[in-house]
Structure formats: C-alpha cells, structure tokens
Scaffold this motif. Structure first.
Motif, PDB file in Angstrom:
ATOM      1  N   ASP A   7     -14.295  12.026   4.213  1.00 37.52           N
ATOM      2  CA  ASP A   7     -13.731  10.934   4.287  1.00 37.52           C
ATOM      3  C   ASP A   7     -14.793   9.735   4.208  1.00 37.52           C
ATOM      4  O   ASP A   7     -14.478   8.517   4.625  1.00 37.52           O
ATOM      5  CB  ASP A   7     -13.079  10.684   5.677  1.00 37.52           C
ATOM      6  N   TYR A  25       1.076   6.281   5.396  1.00 35.71           N
ATOM      7  CA  TYR A  25       1.991   7.440   6.000  1.00 35.71           C
ATOM      8  C   TYR A  25       2.264   7.370   7.512  1.00 35.71           C
ATOM      9  O   TYR A  25       1.488   6.953   8.282  1.00 35.71           O
ATOM     10  CB  TYR A  25       0.939   8.690   5.710  1.00 35.71           C
ATOM     11  N   GLU A  42     -13.769   5.678   3.689  1.00 34.40           N
ATOM     12  CA  GLU A  42     -13.383   5.074   4.474  1.00 34.40           C
ATOM     13  C   GLU A  42     -14.381   3.780   4.934  1.00 34.40           C
ATOM     14  O   GLU A  42     -14.168   3.002   5.785  1.00 34.40           O
ATOM     15  CB  GLU A  42     -12.685   5.760   5.770  1.00 34.40           C
ATOM     16  N   ASN A  66     -11.287  -1.493   1.925  1.00 36.90           N
ATOM     17  CA  ASN A  66      -9.962  -1.239   1.341  1.00 36.90           C
ATOM     18  C   ASN A  66      -8.984  -0.772   2.497  1.00 36.90           C
ATOM     19  O   ASN A  66      -8.144  -0.347   2.331  1.00 36.90           O
ATOM     20  CB  ASN A  66     -10.129  -0.117   0.151  1.00 36.90           C
ATOM     21  N   ASN A 125       0.865  -1.200  -0.069  1.00 38.21           N
ATOM     22  CA  ASN A 125      -0.069  -0.135  -0.115  1.00 38.21           C
ATOM     23  C   ASN A 125       0.789   1.201   0.180  1.00 38.21           C
ATOM     24  O   ASN A 125       1.242   1.672   1.097  1.00 38.21           O
ATOM     25  CB  ASN A 125      -1.035  -0.083   1.125  1.00 38.21           C
ATOM     26  N   SER A 126       1.343   1.815  -1.144  1.00 36.28           N
ATOM     27  CA  SER A 126       1.892   2.895  -1.403  1.00 36.28           C
ATOM     28  C   SER A 126       1.488   4.162  -0.423  1.00 36.28           C
ATOM     29  O   SER A 126       2.018   5.324  -0.395  1.00 36.28           O
ATOM     30  CB  SER A 126       2.108   3.236  -2.800  1.00 36.28           C
ATOM     31  N   SER A 127      -0.040   4.198  -0.173  1.00 33.24           N
ATOM     32  CA  SER A 127      -0.424   5.522   0.440  1.00 33.24           C
ATOM     33  C   SER A 127      -0.001   5.560   1.984  1.00 33.24           C
ATOM     34  O   SER A 127      -0.425   6.299   2.707  1.00 33.24           O
ATOM     35  CB  SER A 127      -1.955   5.573   0.055  1.00 33.24           C
TER      36      SER A 127
END
Length: 315
Positions: A272, A83, A275, A171, A79-81
């Motif tokens: 959001d 943080y 989500e 997700n 998951n490149s997102s």
C-alpha cells in the motif's frame, strides 16, 4: 511538549482518561483520549461486545439525513474508486481493573456496532458534521448520530529505537500530506461479517476481538513493507478521538526486530505504498516536533505512546 490530560486513576494496567474538548469546552488539543492502557494489553485482555445497540441512530432532521447520500454521490463522482465497505462502529468501552497493582487484572471491553464508509463520509466528514452532535457529557450520546468507524494506528519501534511515521500521499481522501502512524481499520468483511448473527454471539465477539489485533499487523506490513515475522505481538494502548469530525482510533504498540535503515529499504516494495510518499524513522524527540502536523487522532496516539513510555520508566 505538554500533555495536560486529566487522569482518573485506574492502576498500572489501565487509566480512564478524559480531555475536555469539542463544542462544550474550549481546548487547544486536537484530540481526546477515550481510554489509556499505558502498560499495554495483550489480546487476552481486550474483548469485544458486538451488538446492534451500538449502531448509529438516525438524526431526526430529515434534511440532515438526506445530505448523507448527497455528499456521498458528490464524492463518488469525483473519485470513482470509492468503495462503500462495512466498518466497525465505536460505541464506547468499559475498563475493568480489579486490582490496581496488577496489570494482568486490567481488561478492556470495546462496544462495537456496524456502519459503512458512505455514512462516515456523510456524517463525520459532512461540512455540517457538528449538526449531527448532541449536547451531552456522555460521549456515546453526543456522537450517537455520527458514523464513528473505529480506525487503528500502530506505534512501531525499530530495533535501534526509532518510531515509524508515514507522510500521506496528496491523493488520499483524508489529511493529504500529513504525518501519520501506519494504520487503517479492522475490517468486518475480512472475517465474513456483513450483518448481525445471533446464532453464536460469543464466537463472533472472539472473532472480532482477534481482528482488532490481526488488522493492525496487516496494516503495518502492507504500508511499510516489513515482513510479518519481524513484528512482535501488538499490545493495545488506548483509543484516541480527534476533535475534528469526532473520529475514533484504537492504538497499538509493536516492536520490529529490524533496524530503521533496513525498514527503509523494504518500504519501496510496500503493498500500500501508494497511500504515502515517504517513510520517516524518527527519535522520540523528533516525533514530538511532528505531532502538530498529524490528524488529531494520531496526535492523541502519540500521547498514548508517551504515557506508555513514562509508565515503563517509572516501574
């Protein structure tokens, strides 16, 4: 639904509660209530002590410590997102009640340190998370090697008496498809905290205490789409910790002046909204049938709400 909590009486304003569980005692409940304030505490009665003493202590097992970075790297590849943001670490609390019959004399002092999302993923969400725990009756000692970021959750009651519950998207990283209350985290970076600054600790403590309440309003607005002016000031009702991964969450109660059908119309434009996939407006009885499909900390949040309702009915 039964709530077999062991109560240590602390008056109408606050009750220190303990539900035995985890590795020491067999227990069917997926949560432990760390503190309960069934009358609900306003911001003036919730303070924060922010200190490095409440930071995580690294484990002596170097291989276990090394697994933190490895697990984070694996998750980041998938998951490149992701943080690695700063989070407040829950390091315990002190509950004061100088006069058991007076709600206004009850105060909670939350003990907070700093941690980050990477350490949370690598300790609490580690497949070997139980290896980070210390065998101790003292919760702060037991969890001294885990990240334990303090989450938050909101019990929002609409003007027609319904409670707002979200179904999480498939997700999301934790508990996809589960029911949850609106919530997230108080954010250090939101108030400019990246490290410890001892120049004016009292001011920092007040700023963090304010963020505890500001952040839950922000989460409700962003996740449900309701306007901020439709919400009452939150009151703090306690801290629930799920037994799986020993994750703590602070819970708040808010009223919304909108009807449940009006909230449903606003949900489609929630900031959001990605989500979650659905917003449910449920009765208290319907909520009780949903709790076993919630993460343990949110199941505990429902228990805190139930105790708040019972306290109000008994007055």
């Amino acid at each position: 639904m039964s709530w077999p909590e062991k109560l240590e009486k602390g008056g109408a304003g606050g009750i220190s509660m303990e539900i035995k569980g985890g590795g020491d005692v067999s227990n069917d409940l997926p949560y432990k209530l760390m503190v309960c304030c069934p009358s609900g505490l306003p911001p003036s009665q919730v303070s924060v002590v922010f200190d490095k003493a409440y930071d995580r202590i690294p484990h002596s097992d170097l291989r276990l410590e090394d697994s933190i970075a490895k697990i984070w790297d694996q998750r980041a590849e998938q998951n490149s997102s992701l943080y690695n943001g700063k989070k407040f670490r829950y390091g315990g609390h002190v509950l004061h009640n100088s006069n058991g019959s007076q709600k206004q004399n009850c105060r909670v002092h939350l003990h907070l340190g700093l941690t980050d999302y990477k350490t949370f993923v690598g300790t609490n969400l580690n497949p070997l998370w139980e290896n980070f725990l210390v065998h101790s009756e003292d919760e702060t000692v037991r969890c001294q090697h885990t990240s334990n970021p303090l989450g938050n959750g909101a019990i929002v009651e609409t003007s027609d008496g319904k409670i707002l519950v979200l179904r999480r998207s498939n997700n999301v990283g934790e508990f996809p498809g589960h029911f949850v209350f609106p919530g997230g985290h108080p954010e250090p970076e939101e108030i400019g905290i990246m490290s410890y600054d001892n120049s004016d600790p009292a001011s920092v403590h007040r700023k963090i205490a304010k963020e505890m309440f500001d952040s839950i309003v922000r989460e409700v607005v962003e996740e449900t789409g309701v306007p901020i002016e439709s919400l009452s000031e939150p009151v703090f009702i306690g801290v629930s910790r799920r037994e799986l991964n020993v994750r703590p969450t602070a819970f708040f109660f808010l009223k919304c002046v909108l009807r449940s059908d009006e909230v449903q119309k606003l949900y489609g434009s929630a900031q959001d909204g990605f989500e979650s996939t659905q917003l449910h407006s449920v009765s208290k009885d319907e909520l009780e049938s949903m709790v076993w499909k919630m993460p343990g900390c949110h199941h505990g949040g429902c228990a805190l709400y139930r105790l708040m309702v019972e306290a109000a009915e008994s007055r």
